[in-house]
Motif scaffolding. Structure first.
Motif, short mmCIF file in Angstrom:
data_model
loop_
_atom_site.label_atom_id
_atom_site.label_comp_id
_atom_site.label_asym_id
_atom_site.label_seq_id
_atom_site.Cartn_x
_atom_site.Cartn_y
_atom_site.Cartn_z
N GLN A 34 -30.00 -0.69 0.46
CA GLN A 34 -28.75 -2.17 0.81
C GLN A 34 -28.73 -2.94 -1.03
O GLN A 34 -28.20 -3.48 -1.28
N LYS A 61 -30.58 -1.44 -3.68
CA LYS A 61 -30.12 -0.79 -5.09
C LYS A 61 -30.48 0.86 -4.92
O LYS A 61 -31.10 0.61 -4.86
N THR A 62 -29.23 1.15 -5.01
CA THR A 62 -29.30 3.16 -4.92
C THR A 62 -28.79 3.31 -5.88
O THR A 62 -27.30 2.96 -6.47
N GLU A 112 -17.56 7.18 -2.89
CA GLU A 112 -18.06 5.75 -3.66
C GLU A 112 -19.91 5.51 -3.41
O GLU A 112 -20.42 6.05 -2.78
N LEU A 113 -20.75 4.67 -4.84
CA LEU A 113 -21.66 4.74 -4.46
C LEU A 113 -22.18 4.07 -3.11
O LEU A 113 -23.20 4.52 -2.37
N GLU A 114 -20.98 2.47 -3.24
CA GLU A 114 -21.43 2.23 -1.19
C GLU A 114 -20.96 3.59 -0.11
O GLU A 114 -22.12 3.86 1.09
N GLU A 115 -20.65 4.86 -0.32
CA GLU A 115 -20.70 5.35 0.34
C GLU A 115 -21.77 6.52 0.91
O GLU A 115 -22.67 6.98 1.27
N VAL A 149 -24.84 5.40 -0.53
CA VAL A 149 -25.70 4.01 0.25
C VAL A 149 -25.68 4.56 2.40
O VAL A 149 -26.73 4.67 2.69
N ASN A 150 -24.43 4.28 2.37
CA ASN A 150 -24.13 4.41 3.75
C ASN A 150 -24.36 6.26 4.38
O ASN A 150 -25.36 5.98 5.72
#
Length: 140
Positions: A43, A45-46, A63-66, A68-69
């Motif tokens: 959460q 930095k990935t 997306e990068l957020e996906e 991370v999830n």
């Protein structure tokens, strides 16, 4: 000439001396990193750390957020597979990675519905402890 092998991960170990599959496997049957460490770092930095992970993520249209999830879901509800040394093929950088499989749903426009999908992820906690390095993210 022997190239220097640099461990960029938080795991305290030495990268393998050669590139054989057997040499890359890290012994043990539990993950190298605690789930709460990965969740916190993910959460913060990935980053996709290898060309392969960048290509995987792009082809899956994530997306990068996906991503991370998916990493968070992997360590909280996924299934741990094994730990292995991975390289990004630049300057001798290696990371000790945990690999997981996690189920998730995705929208299939052709079927006009959500479908189940198994994602295989390989990632490491960076040496600072505040970064997750994604090595692989693909479907089964």
């Amino acid at each position: 000439m022997v190239s220097k092998r640099l461990n960029v991960s938080a795991y305290d170990g030495m990268p393998p001396s050669d590139d054989t599959v057997e040499d890359r496997l890290i012994q043990g049957d539990i993950p190298l990193y605690l789930p709460e460490e990965i969740v916190e770092a993910a959460q913060t930095k990935t980053i996709p750390w290898t060309k392969k992970s960048i290509s995987n993520i792009k082809s899956l249209e994530l997306e990068l957020e996906e991503v991370v999830n998916l990493v968070v879901k992997a360590v909280t509800t996924g299934r741990y597979l094994k730990s292995v040394w991975c390289t990004n093929h630049t300057k001798g950088s290696w990371a000790a990675c945990d690999s997981y499989v996690v189920s998730d749903k995705y929208w299939n426009a052709n079927a006009q519905k959500e479908l189940d999908c198994e994602y295989y992820l390989k990632f490491a906690l960076g040496k600072s402890g505040s970064l997750v390095l994604v090595v692989s993210c693909h479907v089964g």
